[in-house]
Design a protein around this motif. Structure first.
Motif, PDB file in Angstrom:
ATOM      1  N   MET A  25      48.579 -45.248 -31.878  1.00 56.00           N
ATOM      2  CA  MET A  25      49.655 -44.254 -31.746  1.00 56.00           C
ATOM      3  C   MET A  25      50.983 -44.862 -32.182  1.00 56.00           C
ATOM      4  O   MET A  25      51.752 -44.248 -32.939  1.00 56.00           O
ATOM      5  N   GLY A  38      52.401 -38.389 -29.680  1.00 56.58           N
ATOM      6  CA  GLY A  38      52.632 -39.463 -28.707  1.00 56.58           C
ATOM      7  C   GLY A  38      53.750 -39.165 -27.742  1.00 56.58           C
ATOM      8  O   GLY A  38      54.585 -40.028 -27.460  1.00 56.58           O
ATOM      9  N   CYS A  40      54.100 -38.895 -24.539  1.00 58.27           N
ATOM     10  CA  CYS A  40      54.287 -39.631 -23.281  1.00 58.27           C
ATOM     11  C   CYS A  40      54.568 -41.113 -23.519  1.00 58.27           C
ATOM     12  O   CYS A  40      54.720 -41.885 -22.578  1.00 58.27           O
ATOM     13  N   GLY A  41      54.654 -41.502 -24.773  1.00 56.03           N
ATOM     14  CA  GLY A  41      54.988 -42.885 -25.081  1.00 56.03           C
ATOM     15  C   GLY A  41      53.828 -43.844 -24.926  1.00 56.03           C
ATOM     16  O   GLY A  41      54.022 -45.065 -24.969  1.00 56.03           O
ATOM     17  N   CYS A  44      48.976 -42.501 -21.565  1.00 55.64           N
ATOM     18  CA  CYS A  44      47.738 -41.748 -21.343  1.00 55.64           C
ATOM     19  C   CYS A  44      47.993 -40.519 -20.472  1.00 55.64           C
ATOM     20  O   CYS A  44      47.245 -40.228 -19.545  1.00 55.64           O
ATOM     21  N   ALA A  45      49.085 -39.811 -20.764  1.00 57.14           N
ATOM     22  CA  ALA A  45      49.458 -38.690 -19.911  1.00 57.14           C
ATOM     23  C   ALA A  45      49.784 -37.414 -20.675  1.00 57.14           C
ATOM     24  O   ALA A  45      50.269 -36.456 -20.069  1.00 57.14           O
ATOM     25  N   ALA A  47      47.991 -36.460 -24.133  1.00 58.38           N
ATOM     26  CA  ALA A  47      46.906 -36.059 -25.057  1.00 58.38           C
ATOM     27  C   ALA A  47      47.417 -35.562 -26.404  1.00 58.38           C
ATOM     28  O   ALA A  47      46.697 -34.848 -27.095  1.00 58.38           O
ATOM     29  N   CYS A  49      48.077 -37.562 -28.835  1.00 59.57           N
ATOM     30  CA  CYS A  49      47.755 -38.625 -29.798  1.00 59.57           C
ATOM     31  C   CYS A  49      46.254 -38.588 -30.111  1.00 59.57           C
ATOM     32  O   CYS A  49      45.658 -39.591 -30.488  1.00 59.57           O
ATOM     33  N   LEU A  85      41.993 -41.144 -27.762  1.00 60.75           N
ATOM     34  CA  LEU A  85      43.452 -41.088 -27.709  1.00 60.75           C
ATOM     35  C   LEU A  85      43.982 -42.342 -28.398  1.00 60.75           C
ATOM     36  O   LEU A  85      43.649 -43.473 -28.003  1.00 60.75           O
TER      37      LEU A  85
END
Ligand code: FES
Length: 107
Positions: A25, A38, A40-41, A44-45, A47, A49, A85
């Motif tokens: 990402m 991307g 949420c940076g 994994c919060a 989706a 990516c 992801l």
């Protein structure tokens, strides 16, 4: 270090040289690949990516965590057996030449 090729839904292809430890990402967003957001940076919060990893190379990747598998339920585009992801895949020499297709939408 690994050369990763991102193929967007439009067919546009971009190859990025990623240092070890960088996520796919990060590599995509830092190099103008529009098919990955991307939002949420990389935690994994979100989706946004979502990507489709070359099926013949799935064994070269670390398996998806429970958290990643859960977030994959929330992807905007079709989820496939090779869905991952991109923020959860870290570059290493094992991924040299990896081909990653991107869905038409992330949200
Ligand atoms: S960047 Fe948000 S889940 Fe990957």
């Amino acid at each position: 270090m690994a050369n990763i090729t991102f193929v967007e839904a439009s067919g546009q292809s971009t190859t990025v040289n990623l240092a070890d430890g960088w996520s796919l990402m990060q590599g995509a967003t830092a190099n103008g690949v529009d098919g990955i957001l991307g939002e949420c940076g990389g935690s994994c919060a979100c989706a946004t990516c979502h990507c489709y990893v070359d099926e013949s190379r799935l064994g070269d990747l670390s398996p998806a965590s429970e958290g990643e598998l859960g977030m994959l339920d929330n992807v905007a585009a079709e989820r496939r057996p090779n869905s991952r992801l991109a923020c959860q895949i870290k570059a290493s020499a094992a991924l040299e030449g990896l081909l990653v297709h991107l869905p038409a939408t992330q949200e």
